[in-house]
Motif scaffolding. Structure first.
Motif, PDB file in Angstrom:
ATOM      1  N   GLY A 153     -68.260  90.174  72.273  1.00 21.96           N
ATOM      2  CA  GLY A 153     -68.047  89.316  73.133  1.00 21.96           C
ATOM      3  C   GLY A 153     -66.024  89.014  73.184  1.00 21.96           C
ATOM      4  O   GLY A 153     -65.543  88.527  73.770  1.00 21.96           O
ATOM      5  N   GLY A 154     -65.732  90.323  72.736  1.00 25.12           N
ATOM      6  CA  GLY A 154     -63.983  90.299  72.555  1.00 25.12           C
ATOM      7  C   GLY A 154     -63.672  89.936  71.683  1.00 25.12           C
ATOM      8  O   GLY A 154     -61.897  89.557  70.806  1.00 25.12           O
ATOM      9  N   SER A 155     -64.566  89.337  70.637  1.00 25.22           N
ATOM     10  CA  SER A 155     -63.895  88.745  69.224  1.00 25.22           C
ATOM     11  C   SER A 155     -63.908  89.741  68.218  1.00 25.22           C
ATOM     12  O   SER A 155     -63.005  89.635  67.219  1.00 25.22           O
ATOM     13  CB  SER A 155     -65.464  87.951  68.903  1.00 25.22           C
ATOM     14  OG  SER A 155     -66.247  88.761  67.977  1.00 25.22           O
ATOM     15  N   THR A 157     -61.791  93.242  66.919  1.00 22.52           N
ATOM     16  CA  THR A 157     -60.905  94.176  67.522  1.00 22.52           C
ATOM     17  C   THR A 157     -60.416  95.525  66.497  1.00 22.52           C
ATOM     18  O   THR A 157     -60.123  94.937  65.832  1.00 22.52           O
ATOM     19  CB  THR A 157     -59.309  93.628  67.695  1.00 22.52           C
ATOM     20  OG1 THR A 157     -59.162  92.409  68.266  1.00 22.52           O
ATOM     21  CG2 THR A 157     -58.420  93.923  68.313  1.00 22.52           C
ATOM     22  N   VAL A 250     -57.114  95.750  71.895  1.00 25.38           N
ATOM     23  CA  VAL A 250     -57.330  94.978  72.087  1.00 25.38           C
ATOM     24  C   VAL A 250     -57.626  94.501  72.939  1.00 25.38           C
ATOM     25  O   VAL A 250     -58.279  95.456  74.519  1.00 25.38           O
ATOM     26  CB  VAL A 250     -56.234  93.693  72.528  1.00 25.38           C
ATOM     27  CG1 VAL A 250     -56.499  92.587  72.256  1.00 25.38           C
ATOM     28  CG2 VAL A 250     -54.879  94.062  70.790  1.00 25.38           C
ATOM     29  N   VAL A 252     -58.612  92.423  75.530  1.00 20.32           N
ATOM     30  CA  VAL A 252     -58.802  91.272  76.412  1.00 20.32           C
ATOM     31  C   VAL A 252     -56.967  91.736  77.525  1.00 20.32           C
ATOM     32  O   VAL A 252     -56.539  91.274  78.394  1.00 20.32           O
ATOM     33  CB  VAL A 252     -57.987  89.726  75.843  1.00 20.32           C
ATOM     34  CG1 VAL A 252     -59.383  89.354  75.857  1.00 20.32           C
ATOM     35  CG2 VAL A 252     -56.986  89.863  75.092  1.00 20.32           C
TER      36      VAL A 252
END
Lengths: 331, 356
Positions: A153-155, A157, A250, A252
């Protein structure tokens, strides 16, 4: 439209000469505007025309340049690739993740995946006959979803520790960083490919008129497929280099990157309708976006809303100047 | 032919204008990212225990702030109360101290832009940097550029995954897990420890979201077995998204009795959705959120909202105070956690003027 006239029938030599002159101005309009902006900025801000600042701008622009090279080919065929921002992010995450197996894997894995995404999108456009805008919009959403899915979920990296890969992103040759060198080499390769090769002629012809190209026996579908593959490759490579540069994948990054790439290409004089394009112009377009941003930071006291107004207004002025320049030459 | 050419030029110009428009609007909603702070004006330090940092360890020269060029890198657009208050506070304090020059930049939620913003400020001769990081990772090139020139970097509101006193000097900010926990405490108190709760999550991939969720969920689990969390959906820290998600949630889970929103904007969106569903916010469905914006706190005063935990964005005074001690050679804390207040029906009317 003008570009296909020579292929549509024998043209007089004076007409050809004029076509050429128009082409020159179209490719050099953006560099001229860029030169003007740089000169004005150099006189307005004492810290603008310094080696550090200029190499900063080059480095910051190099990732967008690589993406915009692939985008130029797509737009010359009359297509569009909205998925590049998401592919850029995926390329970075994959590169960082694969860096645990060494720097070769960190470059190969993103490139393979980028190519596969390009094949899927290109096939849907070329053989499925679907609109590039919709196909690549679906790509934008789906690939961004994949990025979030593989990073929790993008958490999460993934970080890069491989020294060779970090060197590729952060080191350089003399005072020019590797991403800049890679971007410029790809630019030269792209220019040769677009202007001096059969493939490039095919790309331009397909963008000029698909029907005429089909009648002439050009492999239209294959040409279309190949530009989306190229764009997938350049976007994922830029993402991988950016990950090497930032030492991390990263999730995002790259949001809205497609719009910057498209703007750079169009500012560079490539027609959104296809059939005509210039990679030198694309370089100038990319640098213009970088310089505008830098100038805003040189002013250094604008709020974010004013910054948006300034950069929007700046771009509008650039396009107007460029349109006026190329029109005068045509008369 | 001439006509066609003109129209082609026009098409190009219009398309570009549209593209630029998209770039501009594309960024507008990403702003609400985040933080918390207290409604009272100045930040207070809650804790700065642990390791410290001084200039002889970090490197660099002592300098008076009045002779210093200060660079501030803001992460998100100033289109939400938190960011507006944060930037303003830095500007005000810089003017008050009378620094030689303050350069402000805004990364507009783009990580690569934040890196270039910081590099640009360094090449413009910034002596010290205050950075509100967009992301915990990925700023390494900017940090190493600062490191090379021994420029002290203070990070505010979001913590970096980097080494304090080596990659940067100190972090100033709130404890986001604690904020989530306090919101849970408010909700448990307000609902009597019973009911069905929906969570409006912040943007995915944002550390603030993760922390505020963890603090809240863990506290509910530990302290209130009677409360069931029936839904968790992202509202991206945006009011409109908070509203549309709540509309859907209320249809699929009409039994919801309380909503926890991870920022005020989403909470206010949820409030609009509750009203649209014909229910009364604050009584039929209780509302709790984090931030402490004036808009949300005044809704508590109006009885249409139940509780707000504060996240104080006014970093200016504390950031410059920390920099001043650091540049004078004193040791400063590596982790300076600020104290956040909270608002409820009892104190909202007296404290609403201090909210941002």
């Amino acid at each position: 439209m003008t570009a296909i006239e020579p292929s549509a029938g024998p043209a007089s030599s004076s007409q050809l000469a004029r076509e050429r002159a128009v082409g020159v101005v179209q490719s050099f309009g953006a560099p001229i505007v860029l030169a003007i902006v740089v000169i004005v900025a150099a006189f307005s801000f004492p810290t603008f025309f310094t080696v550090t600042n200029l190499t900063n701008i080059l480095l910051q622009s190099s990732f967008l340049l690589i993406v915009a090279i692939g985008m130029t080919f797509v737009i010359v065929t009359g297509g569009i690739d909205l998925s590049v921002g998401s592919v850029f992010a995926l390329g970075g995450v994959l590169a960082a993740y694969a860096s645990q197996w060494g720097w070769v894997a960190a470059l190969v894995v993103p490139l393979v995946v980028g190519a596969v995404i390009g094949v899927i999108q290109g096939a849907l456009v070329a053989w499925g006959g679907m609109a590039p805008f919709i196909v690549t919009l679906a790509g934008l959403l789906a690939v961004r979803g994949i990025v979030l899915a593989i990073t929790n979920g993008g958490s999460t990296t993934p970080l890069i520790t491989d020294p060779v890969l970090k060197g590729i992103g952060q080191g350089g040759f003399a005072s020019i960083e590797w991403p800049v060198v890679i971007g410029l080499v790809l630019l030269v390769v792209g220019i040769v490919l677009l202007t001096r090769s059969r493939t490039g002629q095919g790309v331009i012809a397909v963008g000029g008129s698909e029907n005429a190209s089909t009648l002439m026996g050009l492999p239209v579908a294959r040409v279309k497929l190949s530009v989306y593959v190229l764009s997938g490759l350049t976007a994922s490579l830029a993402g991988a280099l950016n990950a090497a540069y930032t030492s991390s994948g990263v999730p995002v990054v790259g949001v809205g990157l497609e719009l910057s790439a498209i703007s750079a290409v169009v500012i560079g004089g490539t027609l959104l309708t296809g059939g005509k394009g210039s990679l030198v112009g694309t370089l100038a377009g990319v640098l213009l976006l970088g310089v505008i941003q830098n100038v805003i930071n040189q002013v250094g006291s604008l709020t974010s809303s004013v910054q948006s107004i300034v950069s929007g207004g700046f771009l509008a002025v650039v396009v107007i100047i460029q349109t006026v320049l190329s029109r005068q030459q045509r008369l | 032919m001439a006509l066609q050419r003109t129209s082609r030029g026009l098409v190009a110009a219009v398309s570009l204008a549209a593209a630029v428009g998209l770039i501009l609007t594309g960024c507008t909603n990403t702003g609400t990212g985040s933080n918390t702070s207290s409604g009272s004006s100045e930040q207070k330090v809650k804790s700065s225990d642990g390791p410290t940092c001084d200039i002889s360890t970090y490197g660099g020269e002592k300098i008076d702030l009045k002779d210093a060029v200060v660079g501030f890198s803001q992460s998100e657009k100033e289109d939400n109360p938190f960011r507006i208050a944060e930037t303003q506070s830095i500007k005000d304090e810089a003017a008050k101290i009378g620094v030689k020059k303050l350069i402000t930049t805004n990364a507009q939620s783009t990580l690569s832009k934040q890196i270039s913003d910081i590099q640009d400020m360094i090449s413009q001769g910034a002596n010290v940097l205050i950075v509100a990081p967009l992301n915990s990772d990925g700023l390494e090139p900017a940090l190493s550029a600062a490191r090379e020139k021994n420029i002290p970097v203070i990070t505010v509101d979001r913590k970096l995954n980097a080494e304090a006193c080596k990659d940067y000097v100190s972090f100033l900010g709130s404890d986001f897990v604690e904020q989530g926990k306090r919101a849970a405490d408010q909700l448990i108190k307000g609902t009597g420890g019973k009911g069905k709760v929906a969570i409006l999550l912040g943007a995915s991939g944002n550390g603030v979201t993760t922390d505020r969720t963890k603090g809240f969920v863990d506290e509910i689990k530990a302290e209130a077995p009677g409360i069931e969390i029936v839904a968790q959906q992202t509202g991206d820290f945006a009011r409109d998204k908070g509203q549309s998600v709540t509309e859907q949630l209320l249809q699929s889970n009409p039994e919801i009795t309380a909503i926890y929103a991870e920022n005020d904007e989403m909470g206010l969106g949820a409030q609009a959705a509750i009203i649209a569903a014909g229910k009364t916010p604050g009584t039929d469905i209780q509302l709790y959120s984090i931030d402490g914006t004036k808009n949300a706190v005044s809704q508590i005063v109006a009885g249409q909202y139940n509780g707000v935990v504060e996240s104080n964005p006014r970093f200016g005074p504390l950031a410059f105070k920390t920099l001043k001690s650091f540049l004078a050679g004193d040791a400063v804390g590596q982790d300076i956690i600020i104290e956040d207040g909270e608002y409820d029906a009892d104190n909202a009317s007296s404290k609403v003027d201090g909210a941002y």
